[in-house]
Design a protein around this motif. Structure first.
Motif, PDB file in Angstrom:
ATOM      1  N   VAL A 116       1.942  -8.812 -39.758  1.00 33.73           N
ATOM      2  CA  VAL A 116       0.919  -9.822 -40.009  1.00 33.73           C
ATOM      3  C   VAL A 116      -0.484  -9.226 -40.003  1.00 33.73           C
ATOM      4  N   ASP A 117      -0.798  -8.420 -38.999  1.00 33.05           N
ATOM      5  CA  ASP A 117      -2.155  -7.865 -38.854  1.00 33.05           C
ATOM      6  C   ASP A 117      -2.047  -6.396 -38.446  1.00 33.05           C
ATOM      7  N   PHE A 122      -2.830  -1.203 -35.123  1.00 36.51           N
ATOM      8  CA  PHE A 122      -3.139   0.224 -35.214  1.00 36.51           C
ATOM      9  C   PHE A 122      -4.381   0.557 -34.406  1.00 36.51           C
ATOM     10  N   ASP A 123      -5.412  -0.289 -34.517  1.00 33.92           N
ATOM     11  CA  ASP A 123      -6.647  -0.027 -33.779  1.00 33.92           C
ATOM     12  C   ASP A 123      -6.393  -0.056 -32.272  1.00 33.92           C
ATOM     13  N   GLY A 124      -5.616  -1.035 -31.808  1.00 38.64           N
ATOM     14  CA  GLY A 124      -5.302  -1.109 -30.388  1.00 38.64           C
ATOM     15  C   GLY A 124      -4.517   0.088 -29.913  1.00 38.64           C
ATOM     16  N   ALA A 125      -3.530   0.508 -30.718  1.00 35.10           N
ATOM     17  CA  ALA A 125      -2.730   1.668 -30.348  1.00 35.10           C
ATOM     18  C   ALA A 125      -3.561   2.942 -30.367  1.00 35.10           C
ATOM     19  N   VAL A 159       4.039  -9.266 -31.456  1.00 37.94           N
ATOM     20  CA  VAL A 159       4.784 -10.424 -30.966  1.00 37.94           C
ATOM     21  C   VAL A 159       4.328 -11.663 -31.738  1.00 37.94           C
ATOM     22  N   ASN A 160       5.204 -12.658 -31.758  1.00 36.88           N
ATOM     23  CA  ASN A 160       4.911 -13.885 -32.495  1.00 36.88           C
ATOM     24  C   ASN A 160       4.634 -13.573 -33.965  1.00 36.88           C
ATOM     25  N   ALA A 161       5.466 -12.652 -34.509  1.00 45.59           N
ATOM     26  CA  ALA A 161       5.251 -12.204 -35.886  1.00 45.59           C
ATOM     27  C   ALA A 161       6.498 -12.384 -36.745  1.00 45.59           C
ATOM     28  N   GLY A 162       7.389 -13.279 -36.313  1.00 44.21           N
ATOM     29  CA  GLY A 162       8.539 -13.600 -37.148  1.00 44.21           C
ATOM     30  C   GLY A 162       9.813 -12.860 -36.806  1.00 44.21           C
ATOM     31  N   ASP A 163       9.780 -11.940 -35.820  1.00 40.25           N
ATOM     32  CA  ASP A 163      10.980 -11.213 -35.422  1.00 40.25           C
ATOM     33  C   ASP A 163      11.043 -11.180 -33.898  1.00 40.25           C
ATOM     34  N   PRO A 164      12.054 -11.790 -33.296  1.00 44.26           N
ATOM     35  CA  PRO A 164      12.148 -11.826 -31.831  1.00 44.26           C
ATOM     36  C   PRO A 164      12.761 -10.550 -31.261  1.00 44.26           C
ATOM     37  N   TRP A 165      12.222  -9.411 -31.634  1.00 43.90           N
ATOM     38  CA  TRP A 165      12.755  -8.116 -31.179  1.00 43.90           C
ATOM     39  C   TRP A 165      12.802  -8.018 -29.663  1.00 43.90           C
TER      40      TRP A 165
END
Length: 253
Positions: A116-117, A122-125, A159-165
């Motif tokens: 999604v974003d 990437f910036d956070g990582a 998280v909250n991006a369409g995949d409950p990994w």
């Protein structure tokens, strides 16, 4: 008692050089001298970091060579000594310093999944792991989890991006732990890896809970991050143990 630095004249001043130009040249000379000192200290720190990686108490075996608790303690100590108006710069600088020190023990590999974003993740990582980390975007969170489970590096997953990994952290990926979050007080991405449980940071615990024998986190005040078919991903400030009945799968600093 502190003293203001003495401005030094660094060359015979021609007659047409103004006092302001002389003062600027002296300040630049002082900066050059500080740069030399910083370089020497930084290279000493890199050498010590390499020795830490070989020390007996360094994480070994299936765990990646990350000590989030130690990194948190180092950063907290440095920030407590920094002037308030310098703390943002100091935090960013020390993340880079720690990241390059870690690279002397083997350059950290990071896989990022954020459909999604991606720029925000990437910036956070990048801020967390520094420029020394080798980062790669991936399209499959399950493949990133499998890769992290082999101890090859860490995964940063939205998280909250369409995949409950994250439900797999209680099932097939129980050997992985969440050890950081990005995006603010309610994180939008989590860092996951084979982290020594004793090295988790001091901070909110990450819970993955459901009904029945999965545990329901009863009695804990939780802040929800995501839900899926009765499963819940949440944070709690309660000091619950990793792997206990409350469903703790890690912590964020």
């Amino acid at each position: 008692m502190s003293h203001a630095p003495v401005l030094q004249q660094v060359w015979p001043a021609p007659a047409d050089v103004s006092p302001e130009q002389m003062a600027l040249a002296a300040l630049r000379h002082e900066i050059d001298d500080l740069d030399d000192q910083l370089l020497a200290l930084f290279e000493r720190r890199l050498a010590l970091a390499a020795r830490v990686g070989r020390a007996k108490d360094a994480p070994a075996g299936p765990h990646v060579k990350l000590r989030p608790d130690r990194e948190q303690a180092v950063l907290d100590r440095v920030l407590s000594r920094a002037r308030p108006d310098n703390r943002e710069a100091v935090s960013a600088l020390w993340r880079e310093i720690v990241g390059w020190g870690l690279a002397r023990q083997g350059r950290l590999q990071v896989r990022v999944w954020s459909p999604v974003d991606p720029t925000r993740a990437f910036d956070g990582a990048r801020l967390r792991f520094g420029a020394a980390a080798e980062m790669k975007a991936v399209t499959d969170p399950q493949a990133a989890l499998a890769w992290a489970a082999e101890g090859r590096g860490v995964a940063v997953l939205a998280v909250n991006a369409g995949d409950p990994w994250w439900t797999g952290l209680r099932r097939e990926w129980a050997g992985l732990s969440v050890f950081d979050g990005f995006g603010g007080a309610i994180p939008t991405a989590l860092a996951v890896g084979r982290i020594d449980p004793a090295a988790l940071p001091q901070g909110p615990r990450v819970l993955v809970t459901a009904g029945g024998d999965a545990g329901d986190g009863a009695g804990l005040r939780r802040r929800g991050l995501d839900t899926h078919h009765g499963w819940t991903l949440a944070l709690t400030d309660a000091p619950v143990p990793l792997g206990g009945p409350e469903g703790c799968v890690g912590a964020i600093g």
